[in-house]
Design a protein around this motif. Structure first.
Motif, PDB file in Angstrom:
ATOM      1  N   LEU A 132      -7.209   1.809  -3.409  1.00  0.00           N
ATOM      2  CA  LEU A 132      -6.011   2.219  -4.139  1.00  0.00           C
ATOM      3  C   LEU A 132      -6.239   2.370  -5.628  1.00  0.00           C
ATOM      4  O   LEU A 132      -5.310   2.773  -6.347  1.00  0.00           O
ATOM      5  N   ARG A 148       0.835  -1.209   0.000  1.00  0.00           N
ATOM      6  CA  ARG A 148       0.000   0.000   0.000  1.00  0.00           C
ATOM      7  C   ARG A 148       0.870   1.259   0.000  1.00  0.00           C
ATOM      8  O   ARG A 148       0.583   2.229  -0.708  1.00  0.00           O
ATOM      9  N   THR A 165      -8.727  -2.808   0.519  1.00  0.00           N
ATOM     10  CA  THR A 165      -7.565  -1.938   0.324  1.00  0.00           C
ATOM     11  C   THR A 165      -7.298  -1.699  -1.154  1.00  0.00           C
ATOM     12  O   THR A 165      -6.988  -0.567  -1.569  1.00  0.00           O
ATOM     13  N   LEU A 178       0.911   4.212  -2.939  1.00  0.00           N
ATOM     14  CA  LEU A 178       0.634   5.612  -2.618  1.00  0.00           C
ATOM     15  C   LEU A 178       1.801   6.512  -3.028  1.00  0.00           C
ATOM     16  O   LEU A 178       1.598   7.638  -3.501  1.00  0.00           O
TER      17      LEU A 178
END
Length: 636
Positions: free
Chosen positions: A294, A226, A290, A230
């Motif tokens: 994203l 993650r 998640t 990002l």
């Protein structure tokens, strides 16, 4: 694989059960326990390299004991890293690699192996290897990043952020992966070859494959994965590249992404999908939510096939309603890019009312219509507020209408599909969305065949959804002979079919009349092609001849209907006479009185007779009037 070799002495450590011993022959004077593993060592090499061990041994020397016993708890990397640190203290050969450099760096920090003890200590070697080798090679950097997953000390030392920034920087060095790349034109010639000191070398730049990015990054665990995604978004990586990484990562953990979309999956297949991987269901649910968070904001960057797989996985894993709603909304916003398999969502609920999840598709259509309304409202109307006509080929609404018709054809054979739900599915799109109703007619025909128990008024209500003027000649011909359609629908189809024939005939005569009144050329005395080209005129004549043949066929068809109608009337009169005679003079057959006609209900006979007469008269009157009008037009 890159590595750094340290030390020069041969390996003198030997393991015996849960203990390590040196084979040098000198008796050990220090026993150190690390997570249940005992290391029989010597004081001098340890004190010379480790500040922490020197401090602990100094405290034990005050007790004047011959053999010192120490217990180290919480050392990063456990016994394996402590073994490497011991080898470094003794000068034994060892190798630094991308897999062990981060744990060994954390263990060196724990043992306080700084340059104050012996010079060029383990901390210096590990940091130099990280900066000069690992952070400059993607494979080694990814291995080092994977080794940081269970090390809190790596986070405290900032190694995790350093590795993430290095991975992203190496990805961003490829300008083809960036959303707004800045080309370096000074390094290329006008022909595209590489330049060296302004001289064209003839070499072409190599295109880097994206497999290294997808496969390597997807090997990370969810928290680090993650953070990498990002960071790449902040650096301006293309949404398509990010979506590809998310897809590669999702295929490792989520069920339903590689299954055939159009297959029905019941409870057994659902349990098989949920147990297909060793990851617990709760953890996979977290992974799914998640990944959904994203996803790139730009809808064109995420394939619809991937979104459809995520939607199936959200149903299997019973994800949160918010997650599932967001995926449905994303599919709806780019529904014109979807295929039939993308929206064939199996119904995995406990009741299994229908084969496919119709409600899910209707929600997706609602999102699409909301988006279309917002896009067309400012620019799709004129000054007076009327909707402007747009080219059907250029609007996504036409593509979605064709996709919906194929979907309705696919779900129509389901015997559990109720009429109200089928009705609402057809009415999901406005009338102007369909340029042709052939697909809709095909779906209604299949539905009527799969549901023969529908009443006449229900069939009639369902057929009213079709616009007969949008049916092709082939569909009209099939509908006119379709016994499953109501009588009212057949009459309407015949009416519009013959109305179209009349229109075509009138247009042909109009064109033919124009051709005879064309002005003559003053120079040659021939017909000019100012109004109608010669090729178009020849085609018009051919069409006119074909229409005349159709009129002849229609006349013969009307004659057949007349003969059939007269025959039916004669049979009905005979049946009526027999019934009247049977009431006055019943016959005795086999010892019982019975009439020839009493075995049929009088009311049912009258209704059937009236319906047949009405159908025959309506068709006969419609065809006769049409042919009569067409003949008049032809004569004129």
């Amino acid at each position: 694989m890159a590595c750094l070799k340290l030390g020069f002495k041969p390996d003198g450590l030997q393991r015996s059960g849960q203990a390590w011993f040196f084979t040098s022959g000198l008796p050990s004077d220090v026993i150190i326990e690390v997570d249940g593993m005992l290391f029989h060592l010597h004081k001098f090499p340890l004190v010379f390299r480790s500040g922490k061990l020197a401090c602990l041994l100094r405290e034990h020397l005050e007790k004047n004991s011959d053999i010192h016993k120490l217990k180290l708890t919480g050392i990063p990397g456990g016994p394996d890293c402590f073994e490497l640190a011991v080898k470094f203290c003794y000068g034994i050969r060892l190798e630094l690699t991308g897999k062990n450099v981060v744990p060994l760096r954390c263990a060196a920090e724990y043992l306080e192996m700084t340059d104050d003890f012996g010079g060029e200590n383990l901390i210096s070697y590990t940091e130099a290897f990280l900066e000069e080798v690992v952070l400059r090679n993607l494979k080694e950097c990814m291995q080092a990043l994977c080794s940081c997953e269970n090390l809190t000390e790596a986070e405290e030392l900032g190694i995790v952020d350093i590795c993430i920034n290095a991975v992203v920087s190496m990805a961003c060095q490829d300008s083809s992966l960036l959303s707004s790349p800045v080309p370096n034109k000074s390094m290329h010639s006008p022909g595209g070859s590489l330049l060296w000191n302004g001289i064209e070398t003839g070499a072409r730049p190599k295109k880097q494959s994206l497999d290294w990015w997808h496969e390597d990054v997807s090997m990370l665990k969810l928290p680090l994965f993650r953070r990498v995604i990002l960071t790449t978004e902040k650096r301006g990586l293309k949404p398509e590249i990010i979506a590809g990484v998310l897809l590669c990562f999702a295929q490792r953990y989520l069920p339903g992404l590689n299954k055939r979309h159009g297959s029905r999956e019941g409870s057994n297949s659902k349990s098989e999908l949920l147990t297909s991987t060793s990851v617990p269901e709760d953890e996979r649910r977290v992974i799914l939510e998640t990944i959904e968070n994203l996803l790139p904001v730009r809808r064109a960057g995420v394939p619809t096939k991937f979104l459809s797989g995520l939607l199936r996985s959200s149903i299997l894993l019973d994800a949160s309603p918010h997650c599932r709603s967001n995926i449905e909304r994303r599919i709806g916003l780019q529904l014109e890019q979807a295929s039939l398999d993308d929206i064939l969502i199996p119904n995995l609920t406990h009741n299994l009312e229908t084969l496919y999840d119709i409600d899910c598709v209707q929600r997706i259509l609602d999102h699409f219509l909301d988006q279309s309304t917002r896009q067309l409202s400012p620019q799709g109307s004129d000054v007076d507020g009327n909707m402007s006509h747009q080219s059907p080929s250029s609007t996504p609404m036409i593509s979605v209408s064709k996709l919906l018709d194929r979907y309705i054809v696919e779900v129509a054979p389901d015997v559990n599909l109720k009429l109200p739900k089928f009705y609402s599915l057809i009415e999901a799109l406005p009338d102007f969305a369909r340029t042709s109703d052939d697909g809709l007619y095909h779906a209604i025909d299949i539905y009527l065949k799969a549901h023969p128990w529908l009443k006449e008024d229900e069939r009639d209500q369902l057929c009213r959804l079709m616009d007969f003027q949008k049916l092709s000649p082939e569909a009209c011909t099939h509908a006119a002979q379709n016994e499953r359609l109501p009588l009212r629908t057949i009459i309407q189809v015949l009416f519009f079919e013959q109305l179209q024939i009349r229109t075509d005939i009138a247009s042909c005569f109009l064109v033919s009349d124009h051709s005879y009144h064309l002005p003559h050329s003053s120079a040659h005395g021939a017909l000019t092609s100012e109004f109608i080209p010669r090729e178009d005129f020849a085609g018009t004549i051919r069409n006119n001849n074909a229409l005349k043949v159709d009129i002849d066929r229609m006349k013969s068809r009307v004659n057949d209907l007349e003969r059939e109608c007269s025959g039916m009337r004669n049979e009905l009169q005979k049946l009526g006479n027999v019934r009247d005679q049977g009431q006055g003079a019943p016959k005795f057959i086999g010892g019982r009185f019975r009439s020839y006609i009493c075995r049929t209900n009088d009311g049912e006979l009258r209704s059937q007779t009236h319906a047949k007469n009405r159908r025959s008269n309506a068709v006969l009157h419609l065809n006769t009037s049409t042919v009569h009008n067409s003949s008049q037009d032809n004569t004129s």
